[in-house]
Enzyme design. Structure first.
Site, PDB file in Angstrom:
ATOM      1  N   HIS A 193      -1.155   5.215   9.740  1.00  0.00           N
ATOM      2  CA  HIS A 193       0.271   5.245   9.870  1.00  0.00           C
ATOM      3  C   HIS A 193       0.576   6.495  10.964  1.00  0.00           C
ATOM      4  O   HIS A 193       0.411   7.760   9.752  1.00  0.00           O
ATOM      5  CB  HIS A 193       0.728   5.402   8.301  1.00  0.00           C
ATOM      6  CG  HIS A 193       0.386   4.207   8.065  1.00  0.00           C
ATOM      7  ND1 HIS A 193      -0.048   3.512   6.966  1.00  0.00           N
ATOM      8  CD2 HIS A 193       1.999   3.526   7.965  1.00  0.00           C
ATOM      9  CE1 HIS A 193       0.046   2.817   6.137  1.00  0.00           C
ATOM     10  NE2 HIS A 193       1.015   2.349   6.235  1.00  0.00           N
ATOM     11  N   HIS A 215       0.729  -0.898  -0.137  1.00  0.00           N
ATOM     12  CA  HIS A 215      -0.233   0.227   0.054  1.00  0.00           C
ATOM     13  C   HIS A 215       1.194   1.065   0.349  1.00  0.00           C
ATOM     14  O   HIS A 215       0.327   2.589   0.748  1.00  0.00           O
ATOM     15  CB  HIS A 215      -1.013  -0.161   1.338  1.00  0.00           C
ATOM     16  CG  HIS A 215       0.421   0.097   2.352  1.00  0.00           C
ATOM     17  ND1 HIS A 215      -1.165  -0.909   3.818  1.00  0.00           N
ATOM     18  CD2 HIS A 215       1.282   0.179   3.193  1.00  0.00           C
ATOM     19  CE1 HIS A 215      -0.058  -0.404   4.449  1.00  0.00           C
ATOM     20  NE2 HIS A 215       1.226  -0.270   3.949  1.00  0.00           N
ATOM     21  N   HIS A 235      10.286  -3.844   3.357  1.00  0.00           N
ATOM     22  CA  HIS A 235      10.796  -2.645   4.161  1.00  0.00           C
ATOM     23  C   HIS A 235      11.558  -1.993   4.904  1.00  0.00           C
ATOM     24  O   HIS A 235      10.813  -2.488   5.625  1.00  0.00           O
ATOM     25  CB  HIS A 235       9.782  -1.551   3.096  1.00  0.00           C
ATOM     26  CG  HIS A 235       8.648  -2.215   3.399  1.00  0.00           C
ATOM     27  ND1 HIS A 235       7.916  -2.846   4.012  1.00  0.00           N
ATOM     28  CD2 HIS A 235       8.034  -0.038   3.859  1.00  0.00           C
ATOM     29  CE1 HIS A 235       6.642  -1.720   3.993  1.00  0.00           C
ATOM     30  NE2 HIS A 235       6.487  -0.911   4.201  1.00  0.00           N
ATOM     31  N   GLU A 239       4.079  -5.152   8.521  1.00  0.00           N
ATOM     32  CA  GLU A 239       2.724  -5.128   7.947  1.00  0.00           C
ATOM     33  C   GLU A 239       2.267  -6.584   7.406  1.00  0.00           C
ATOM     34  O   GLU A 239       0.980  -7.081   7.129  1.00  0.00           O
ATOM     35  CB  GLU A 239       3.076  -4.149   6.773  1.00  0.00           C
ATOM     36  CG  GLU A 239       3.527  -1.995   7.582  1.00  0.00           C
ATOM     37  CD  GLU A 239       3.500  -1.535   6.646  1.00  0.00           C
ATOM     38  OE1 GLU A 239       2.706  -0.495   7.079  1.00  0.00           O
ATOM     39  OE2 GLU A 239       3.365  -2.193   5.145  1.00  0.00           O
TER      40      GLU A 239
END
Ligand code: DHB
Ligand code: FE
Length: 289
Positions: free
Chosen positions: A59, A12, A197, A244
């Site tokens: 977030h 995303h 990431h 995530e």
């Protein structure tokens, strides 16, 4: 009876939203990434659900260190795209499904998963970027997203985060909840975020293609064992934001095979590096009709 017909998994990355919003999708950097979603947009148009149960993480937009719900279900009528510091994305308001969301909250809480109920929150890139990737870009004012959406926010930002195992079991409870809802609705469940990431610190920019692809393999064929991966492994192998990926296990746990049914069909699989600082992964799994 409502049914979960398919699950979708996708990264995303916020820069994907910016590329879409600024009309840069055909630039050489972005073209290979968006090409991986051409099939998905056609597939979505042909398999349009009534409701997407969209698992994502906030977030530090709707929530902050003031309030950190582990699992939060959006039961509101509508959710506005959030201003994450440069104005809200030019996309339509997200229309919820309060009746199904309330039913799922009731069922899942009675099934021993303590959800936070959220009637009002803005939704950030974690939710709107997957919608754009799968549905295209409706006109922000006159257009509308093609289906209703139940936002389901998972804390993977501030430790302690939920284990992959708990996420996988929660997916099973969500399936039971959906299947105990009377009206005949086609429901898809989406898991978003990942893949490898890390956005900060000495290891910023970390990508682990081998680990990511093994995660995709195991998510398809051996999700039960995959769900036992400790959170430290995600962080070590896939970077701090690789955690995530536990959200994908919620969607996977809601599929038929985990609940006594047949194995899903892999309708689409895609992997691409890089998008911003992130490895992008994408899967579509269909339950047999
Ligand atoms: C990036 C990726 C994310 O998943 C996110 O939430 C924020 C930033 C990135 O690659 O820039
Ligand atoms: Fe993220």
């Amino acid at each position: 009876m409502a049914r979960i017909t398919a699950s979708v998994y996708t990264s995303h990355v916020p820069a994907i939203g910016a590329a879409l919003d600024l009309g840069r999708t055909t630039e050489p950097y972005w073209q290979p990434l968006f090409a991986g979603y051409d099939f998905s947009k056609r597939w979505f148009a042909e398999n349009r659900p009534d409701v997407v149960f969209l698992v994502y993480n906030d977030h530090a937009t709707a929530f902050s260190l003031d309030l950190i719900p582990t699992f939060a279900i959006g039961t509101g009528e509508r959710f506005q795209p959030a201003d994450e510091g440069w104005g809200p994305r030019p996309v339509p308001t997200v229309i919820g499904h309060p009746d199904l969301a309330s039913h799922i909250a009731h069922s899942v809480i009675q099934d021993d998963f303590d959800l936070t109920i959220v009637n009002k929150m803005d939704v950030d890139h974690g939710l709107t970027v997957p919608l754009s990737l799968m549905c295209g870009q409706p006109d922000p004012v006159r257009g509308a997203w093609p289906c209703t959406v139940i936002p389901f926010a998972v804390n993977v930002v501030q430790y302690p985060v939920p284990s992959g195992r708990r996420c996988f079991m929660l997916g099973q409870a969500i399936r039971r909840a959906v299947e105990s809802y009377g009206p005949d609705l086609n429901v898809q469940i989406w898991g978003t975020g990942g893949m490898s990431h890390q956005l900060q610190g000495p290891r910023a920019g970390l990508i682990n293609r081998e680990w990511d692809n093994r995660f995709l393999d195991r998510l398809i064929t051996d999700p039960d064992a995959l769900s036992r991966t400790p959170h430290d492994d995600y962080v070590r192998e896939a970077g701090s934001e690789g955690i995530e990926l536990v959200m994908w296990l919620i969607a996977r746990g809601a599929m038929a095979d985990i609940n006594g049914g047949a194995a899903p069909k892999v309708a689409h699989r895609f992997y691409h590096v890089p998008a911003s600082n992130t490895a992008v992964g994408h899967l579509i799994l269909e339950n047999s009709k």
